[in-house]
Design a protein around this motif. Structure first.
Motif, PDB file in Angstrom:
ATOM      1  N   UNK A  12      12.686  -3.014  -2.527  1.00 25.34           N
ATOM      2  CA  UNK A  12      11.239  -2.904  -2.719  1.00 25.34           C
ATOM      3  C   UNK A  12      11.012  -1.897  -3.839  1.00 25.34           C
ATOM      4  N   UNK A  13      11.709  -0.943  -3.725  1.00 20.74           N
ATOM      5  CA  UNK A  13      11.690   0.001  -4.974  1.00 20.74           C
ATOM      6  C   UNK A  13      12.211  -0.413  -6.177  1.00 20.74           C
ATOM      7  N   UNK A  14      13.242  -1.193  -6.139  1.00 18.51           N
ATOM      8  CA  UNK A  14      13.694  -1.921  -7.312  1.00 18.51           C
ATOM      9  C   UNK A  14      12.910  -2.802  -8.051  1.00 18.51           C
ATOM     10  N   UNK A  15      12.138  -3.624  -7.265  1.00 24.97           N
ATOM     11  CA  UNK A  15      11.067  -4.306  -7.675  1.00 24.97           C
ATOM     12  C   UNK A  15      10.238  -3.779  -8.859  1.00 24.97           C
ATOM     13  N   UNK A  16       9.747  -2.560  -8.462  1.00 27.63           N
ATOM     14  CA  UNK A  16       9.037  -1.824  -9.611  1.00 27.63           C
ATOM     15  C   UNK A  16       9.728  -1.302 -10.618  1.00 27.63           C
ATOM     16  N   UNK A  17      11.046  -0.763 -10.374  1.00 23.90           N
ATOM     17  CA  UNK A  17      11.764  -0.442 -11.455  1.00 23.90           C
ATOM     18  C   UNK A  17      12.152  -1.484 -12.348  1.00 23.90           C
ATOM     19  N   UNK A  18      12.415  -2.645 -12.061  1.00 19.99           N
ATOM     20  CA  UNK A  18      12.746  -3.631 -12.704  1.00 19.99           C
ATOM     21  C   UNK A  18      11.484  -4.353 -13.443  1.00 19.99           C
ATOM     22  N   UNK A  19      10.269  -4.179 -13.192  1.00 18.67           N
ATOM     23  CA  UNK A  19       9.097  -4.404 -13.616  1.00 18.67           C
ATOM     24  C   UNK A  19       9.057  -3.391 -14.906  1.00 18.67           C
ATOM     25  N   UNK A  20       9.217  -2.258 -14.801  1.00 18.07           N
ATOM     26  CA  UNK A  20       9.132  -0.967 -15.612  1.00 18.07           C
ATOM     27  C   UNK A  20       9.744  -1.103 -16.808  1.00 18.07           C
ATOM     28  N   UNK A  21      11.378  -1.625 -16.563  1.00 15.10           N
ATOM     29  CA  UNK A  21      11.938  -1.893 -17.612  1.00 15.10           C
ATOM     30  C   UNK A  21      12.416  -3.324 -18.125  1.00 15.10           C
ATOM     31  N   UNK A  75       3.653   2.203 -14.218  1.00 12.45           N
ATOM     32  CA  UNK A  75       3.707   2.253 -12.728  1.00 12.45           C
ATOM     33  C   UNK A  75       3.855   3.748 -11.929  1.00 12.45           C
ATOM     34  N   UNK A  76       2.904   4.214 -11.601  1.00 18.00           N
ATOM     35  CA  UNK A  76       3.088   5.739 -11.012  1.00 18.00           C
ATOM     36  C   UNK A  76       3.870   5.627  -9.736  1.00 18.00           C
ATOM     37  N   UNK A  77       4.321   6.757  -9.322  1.00 20.23           N
ATOM     38  CA  UNK A  77       5.093   6.820  -8.014  1.00 20.23           C
ATOM     39  C   UNK A  77       4.084   6.376  -7.125  1.00 20.23           C
ATOM     40  N   UNK A  78       4.550   5.519  -6.182  1.00 17.95           N
ATOM     41  CA  UNK A  78       3.589   5.243  -4.938  1.00 17.95           C
ATOM     42  C   UNK A  78       2.847   6.310  -4.356  1.00 17.95           C
ATOM     43  N   UNK A  86      10.574  -6.259   8.019  1.00 18.98           N
ATOM     44  CA  UNK A  86      10.652  -7.203   7.032  1.00 18.98           C
ATOM     45  C   UNK A  86       9.512  -7.317   6.128  1.00 18.98           C
ATOM     46  N   UNK A  87       8.814  -5.862   5.919  1.00 20.44           N
ATOM     47  CA  UNK A  87       7.942  -5.758   4.898  1.00 20.44           C
ATOM     48  C   UNK A  87       7.834  -4.463   4.372  1.00 20.44           C
ATOM     49  N   UNK A  88       7.396  -4.343   3.266  1.00 19.46           N
ATOM     50  CA  UNK A  88       7.115  -2.995   2.701  1.00 19.46           C
ATOM     51  C   UNK A  88       5.766  -2.955   1.774  1.00 19.46           C
ATOM     52  N   UNK A  89       4.831  -2.027   2.167  1.00 20.15           N
ATOM     53  CA  UNK A  89       3.643  -2.077   1.502  1.00 20.15           C
ATOM     54  C   UNK A  89       3.616  -0.828   0.576  1.00 20.15           C
ATOM     55  N   UNK A  90       3.139  -1.106  -0.751  1.00 22.06           N
ATOM     56  CA  UNK A  90       2.891   0.041  -1.542  1.00 22.06           C
ATOM     57  C   UNK A  90       1.364   0.002  -2.017  1.00 22.06           C
ATOM     58  N   UNK A 110       0.155  -3.543  -2.826  1.00 22.49           N
ATOM     59  CA  UNK A 110       1.176  -5.000  -2.761  1.00 22.49           C
ATOM     60  C   UNK A 110       2.168  -4.740  -1.539  1.00 22.49           C
ATOM     61  N   UNK A 111       2.013  -5.865  -0.929  1.00 24.84           N
ATOM     62  CA  UNK A 111       3.183  -6.029   0.246  1.00 24.84           C
ATOM     63  C   UNK A 111       4.080  -7.132  -0.142  1.00 24.84           C
ATOM     64  N   UNK A 112       5.177  -6.492   0.138  1.00 24.27           N
ATOM     65  CA  UNK A 112       6.570  -7.214  -0.250  1.00 24.27           C
ATOM     66  C   UNK A 112       7.010  -7.814   1.140  1.00 24.27           C
ATOM     67  N   UNK A 113       7.269  -8.941   1.532  1.00 27.83           N
ATOM     68  CA  UNK A 113       7.752  -9.628   2.575  1.00 27.83           C
ATOM     69  C   UNK A 113       9.249 -10.044   2.468  1.00 27.83           C
TER      70      UNK A 113
END
Length: 146
Positions: A12-21, A75-78, A86-90, A110-113
């Protein structure tokens, strides 16, 4: 916390890392082939008119937004992270501007399932007023891909 849950949170954290780069290949590897992205609330229609899109459409629109439309983004730190079964909410803030100089600072949920370690569903709840104002400005400047 079990190992699969820890990997889900890491992904879930990698999702935003990859968007940022702008790492579209790595982002795609996090997503299940069946991944669906939904844009909410229903009162705010996304610029391309698609309230739900599949994996490749999601990557394509993200790539278009971040590489073609936006000059810079951050994207700022959450502000908050909730990790459940099975989900992470930011709760996040994003600062960005179009290449024209139009600024867009917003916050969203954003909710990642997950299905195992892969993201199977992305539910994005945007700031309805800010998004509506920004989409109006965006539509006057550029046309999104079909």
């Amino acid at each position: 916390m079990s190992a699969p849950d820890a990997k889900q949170l890491e992904n879930a954290h990698a999702f935003f890392k990859y968007l940022n780069v702008l790492d579209w290949e790595s982002l795609g590897e996090l997503l299940s082939p069946e991944c669906k992205h939904q844009y909410f609330p229903a009162s705010v229609s996304p610029p391309d008119g698609k309230e739900m899109r599949g994996k490749q459409d999601f990557i394509d629109i993200a790539k278009y937004n971040f590489e073609v439309l936006f000059e810079k983004f951050n994207f700022h730190a959450p502000l908050d992270v909730v990790h459940g079964s099975d989900k992470v909410v930011f709760h996040l803030k994003l600062d960005t501007s179009l290449k024209s100089g139009t600024k867009y600072n917003t916050e969203f949920i954003i909710t990642l399932h997950f299905d195992g370690e892969k993201i199977i569903k992305i539910r994005e709840f945007v700031d309805s007023k800010g998004s509506s104002d920004f989409i109006t400005a965006l539509m006057s400047e550029a046309q999104p891909p079909a």
